[in-house]
Scaffold this motif. Structure first.
Motif, PDB file in Angstrom:
ATOM      1  N   ASP A 267       0.838  -1.196   0.000  1.00 19.77           N
ATOM      2  CA  ASP A 267       0.000   0.000   0.000  1.00 19.77           C
ATOM      3  C   ASP A 267       0.875   1.248   0.000  1.00 19.77           C
ATOM      4  O   ASP A 267       1.315   1.719   1.049  1.00 19.77           O
ATOM      5  CB  ASP A 267      -0.922  -0.014   1.225  1.00 19.77           C
ATOM      6  CG  ASP A 267      -1.848   1.196   1.263  1.00 19.77           C
ATOM      7  OD1 ASP A 267      -1.913   1.929   0.251  1.00 19.77           O
ATOM      8  OD2 ASP A 267      -2.512   1.397   2.306  1.00 19.77           O
ATOM      9  N   LYS A 274       1.589   7.934   0.291  1.00 16.07           N
ATOM     10  CA  LYS A 274       1.926   8.000   1.715  1.00 16.07           C
ATOM     11  C   LYS A 274       3.292   8.660   1.902  1.00 16.07           C
ATOM     12  O   LYS A 274       4.165   8.497   1.044  1.00 16.07           O
ATOM     13  CB  LYS A 274       2.017   6.582   2.284  1.00 16.07           C
ATOM     14  CG  LYS A 274       0.696   5.903   2.526  1.00 16.07           C
ATOM     15  CD  LYS A 274       0.928   4.540   3.164  1.00 16.07           C
ATOM     16  CE  LYS A 274      -0.371   3.781   3.332  1.00 16.07           C
ATOM     17  NZ  LYS A 274      -1.319   4.411   4.272  1.00 16.07           N
ATOM     18  N   ASN A 317      -1.590  -1.228  -4.246  1.00 12.51           N
ATOM     19  CA  ASN A 317      -2.108   0.136  -4.367  1.00 12.51           C
ATOM     20  C   ASN A 317      -0.949   1.071  -4.694  1.00 12.51           C
ATOM     21  O   ASN A 317      -0.209   1.489  -3.813  1.00 12.51           O
ATOM     22  CB  ASN A 317      -2.790   0.553  -3.061  1.00 12.51           C
ATOM     23  CG  ASN A 317      -3.462   1.913  -3.160  1.00 12.51           C
ATOM     24  OD1 ASN A 317      -3.846   2.346  -4.242  1.00 12.51           O
ATOM     25  ND2 ASN A 317      -3.595   2.599  -2.032  1.00 12.51           N
ATOM     26  N   ASP A 344      -5.828   6.452  -0.850  1.00 14.37           N
ATOM     27  CA  ASP A 344      -5.174   5.660   0.202  1.00 14.37           C
ATOM     28  C   ASP A 344      -6.191   4.904   1.059  1.00 14.37           C
ATOM     29  O   ASP A 344      -5.827   4.058   1.863  1.00 14.37           O
ATOM     30  CB  ASP A 344      -4.305   6.589   1.068  1.00 14.37           C
ATOM     31  CG  ASP A 344      -3.286   5.810   1.891  1.00 14.37           C
ATOM     32  OD1 ASP A 344      -3.114   4.598   1.640  1.00 14.37           O
ATOM     33  OD2 ASP A 344      -2.670   6.412   2.780  1.00 14.37           O
ATOM     34  N   GLU A 346      -7.951   2.493   0.238  1.00 17.78           N
ATOM     35  CA  GLU A 346      -8.151   1.507  -0.824  1.00 17.78           C
ATOM     36  C   GLU A 346      -8.697   0.173  -0.305  1.00 17.78           C
ATOM     37  O   GLU A 346      -9.398  -0.519  -1.025  1.00 17.78           O
ATOM     38  CB  GLU A 346      -6.824   1.264  -1.562  1.00 17.78           C
ATOM     39  CG  GLU A 346      -5.855   0.265  -0.902  1.00 17.78           C
ATOM     40  CD  GLU A 346      -5.365   0.671   0.480  1.00 17.78           C
ATOM     41  OE1 GLU A 346      -5.370   1.879   0.767  1.00 17.78           O
ATOM     42  OE2 GLU A 346      -4.994  -0.218   1.272  1.00 17.78           O
TER      43      GLU A 346
HETATM   44 MN    MN Z   1      -4.087   2.865   2.239  1.00 18.83          MN
END
Ligand code: MN
Ligand code: BES
Ligand code: ZN
Length: 501
Positions: A267, A274, A317, A344, A346
């Motif tokens: 992710d 992020k 992701n 984010d 997701e």
């Molecule tokens: Mn996320």
């Protein structure tokens, strides 16, 4: 490391280390510890307790060498008797194994059956906890280390002379081996780098190791199933998504359930990228998937009379030219439209379709397990996982099964107001509405994709990955959820008199 119970005295078994215990404040050891004390000329009483001031505080450990016998006695503090419980047995045993596992003089270890003596706990449960602690404490993730620190303990024997306790303990050890092996396998999967573990390899792992019938669907097939929300999350990655469906059935099951694991193999946050520090451990975002895959393996060995479907919508992701974007509107499998507010968030988007897929199977109950929200980590820390659902009876049944297995879940509220932030101007719902009450908002989002099946959602964002070593083991993946899932499934059609509390 082999773990066994033997129907023999702890003194008669060949050993390098003898593990005994003491409750806090005990000055004259009783039970098996007393027997060992006497056999060694009261050395525990006279030396360890009276000279070295061993108090028996929980987790206190004294290693007493007996050079003439070429062994040592390890005295473990159990703490206050009124505060003692099975989880303490597990953590204590893990701590002892972590202490001994790199030593060259601890190949054969014999242990007292903690808890089944003066404390009066169920011998089966105690043996299970010792086994789980030993296997958990022995865990290392050393595949990429040149200097591999292997667990050097060869045998871990629980000694129990009482025939009835011995028989029960044997069942506990078997249960403990199956459970803790599943936990450690999940830890391996979660700790594995996302460079090697992506949807295709995760699916391959499930096919080879889930122990049950496993069907894997590729991108085209996922499209045919109308799982556009799941596909949207996956589209930024060079790795194609995989839908993994594992099936187990035995006898004439009274219950048919689905367990769904969030399977984001990495992710990055997508276009809402992020920051580096948050991304660092995001290979763990498939901890839910690992939990359901290894739970299936355990269930296939324990053979309860239930029907269980495990589902993983696995993808990455990632940000890229093909990634889904904030403002995109996606039609999920149920027909509900989702406006992407933040790429984010997701996990919930993939789960929306996985929940719909599970419900179409006509199951009686659905459980999903997901590293879903940083907000849950803020709320409950690493101490407890979050739980929510559309059916309080099922939520409570899960919490109590988990507690018996030594895992903590804390119910988060699902008041309607938490869902208000999800309202969208252009679609049926947004995928997120901001940071406040984030765990509850995520739970409400998921609930919109379950029509009328009793459903429980587990948020393990805070508990899946240890940033520092725990009593149970090393830094990294904890394998949370598996023990609770196994226990819940095993009690599904149990009359309630299966032995252990
Ligand atoms: Mn996320
Ligand atoms: N995988 C994360 C949640 C997470 C955070 C797991 C920390 C483990 C540790 C999830 O996909 C996520 O990014 N959630 C966002 C949601 C937000 C954008 C509404 C979060 O919690 O920040
Ligand atoms: Zn995530």
């Amino acid at each position: 490391m082999q773990i066994k119970v033997k129907n023999e005295s702890i003194l008669d078994l060949e050993s390098d280390v003898i593990i005994v215990n003491l409750f806090e404040g005990v000055k004259i050891p009783g039970g098996v510890t007393g027997i060992v004390d006497k056999a060694f000329n009261n050395i525990i009483t006279d030396y360890v307790i009276n000279k070295e001031n061993f108090e028996g505080k929980y987790g206190e450990i004294y290693q007493l060498p007996i050079p003439e016998k070429n062994k040592k006695i390890l005295i473990a503090g159990l703490g206050k008797q009124k505060d003692f419980n099975k989880v303490k047995i597990r953590n204590l045993t893990a701590k002892i194994v972590k202490l001994l596992k790199n030593s060259d003089n601890a190949k054969k270890v014999v242990s007292i059956l903690h808890g089944a003596g003066i404390a009066g706990l169920c011998p089966k449960g105690c043996a299970q906890m010792i086994t789980e602690g030993a296997i958990s404490g022995g865990y290392e993730f050393n595949k990429y280390k040149s200097d591999k620190k292997e667990n050097k303990i060869e045998e871990f024997i629980i000694a129990e002379t009482d025939e009835e306790k011995f028989n029960k303990a044997q069942e506990g050890v078997e249960m403990g081996i199956v459970t803790a092996t599943a936990v450690n396998e999940a830890r391996n999967l979660i700790n594995e780098s996302a460079q090697y573990l992506y949807p295709e390899t995760l699916a391959q792992y499930a096919v080879e190791n889930s122990g049950v019938k496993t069907t894997v669907y590729n991108k085209e097939q996922i499209k045919e199933k109308g799982m556009n929300a799941f596909l949207a999350v996956s589209q930024g990655s060079i790795h194609e998504p995989r839908l993994i469906h594992m099936e187990y059935k035995n006898g004439n099951p009274k219950k048919k359930i689905a367990i769904i694991g969030k399977g984001i193999t990495f992710d990055a946050g997508g276009l809402d990228l992020k920051p580096p520090s948050s991304m660092l451990t995001m290979r763990d975002d498939m901890s839910g998937a690992a939990a359901v895959i290894t739970t299936m393996k355990a269930i296939s060995e324990l053979k309860p009379e239930v029907e269980v479907h495990a589902i993983v919508a696995a993808c990455e992701n990632m940000p890229s030219g093909s990634a889904y974007k904030p403002g995109d509107v996606i039609t999920a499998k149920t027909g509900r439209t989702i406006e992407i507010d933040n790429t984010d968030a997701e996990g919930r988007v993939t789960l929306a379709d996985a929940l719909a897929y599970a419900e179409e199977l006509g199951v009686d109950e659905i459980i999903d397990i997901a590293t879903l929200t940083g907000a849950c980590m803020v709320a409950l820390g690493t101490v407890a996982s979050g739980i929510m659902g559309n059916n309080d009876e099922m939520v409570n049944a899960f919490i109590s099964a988990a507690e018996k297995a030594g895992e903590r879940y804390w119910q988060m509220p699902m008041y309607d107001e938490y869902g208000e932030s999800l309202s969208s101007d252009i679609a049926d719902t947004k995928n997120t509405g901001g940071r406040m009450g984030g765990t509850s908002a995520a739970g409400i989002f998921l609930s919109k994709f379950v029509k009328n099946t009793p459903w429980v959602h587990l948020d393990i964002a805070g508990t899946a990955f240890a940033e520092k070593a725990t009593p149970e083991g090393i830094k990294g993946a904890t394998g949370v959820g598996i023990r609770a899932l196994i226990k819940y499934i095993m009690t599904l059609n149990c009359s309630g008199n299966c032995g252990c509390k």
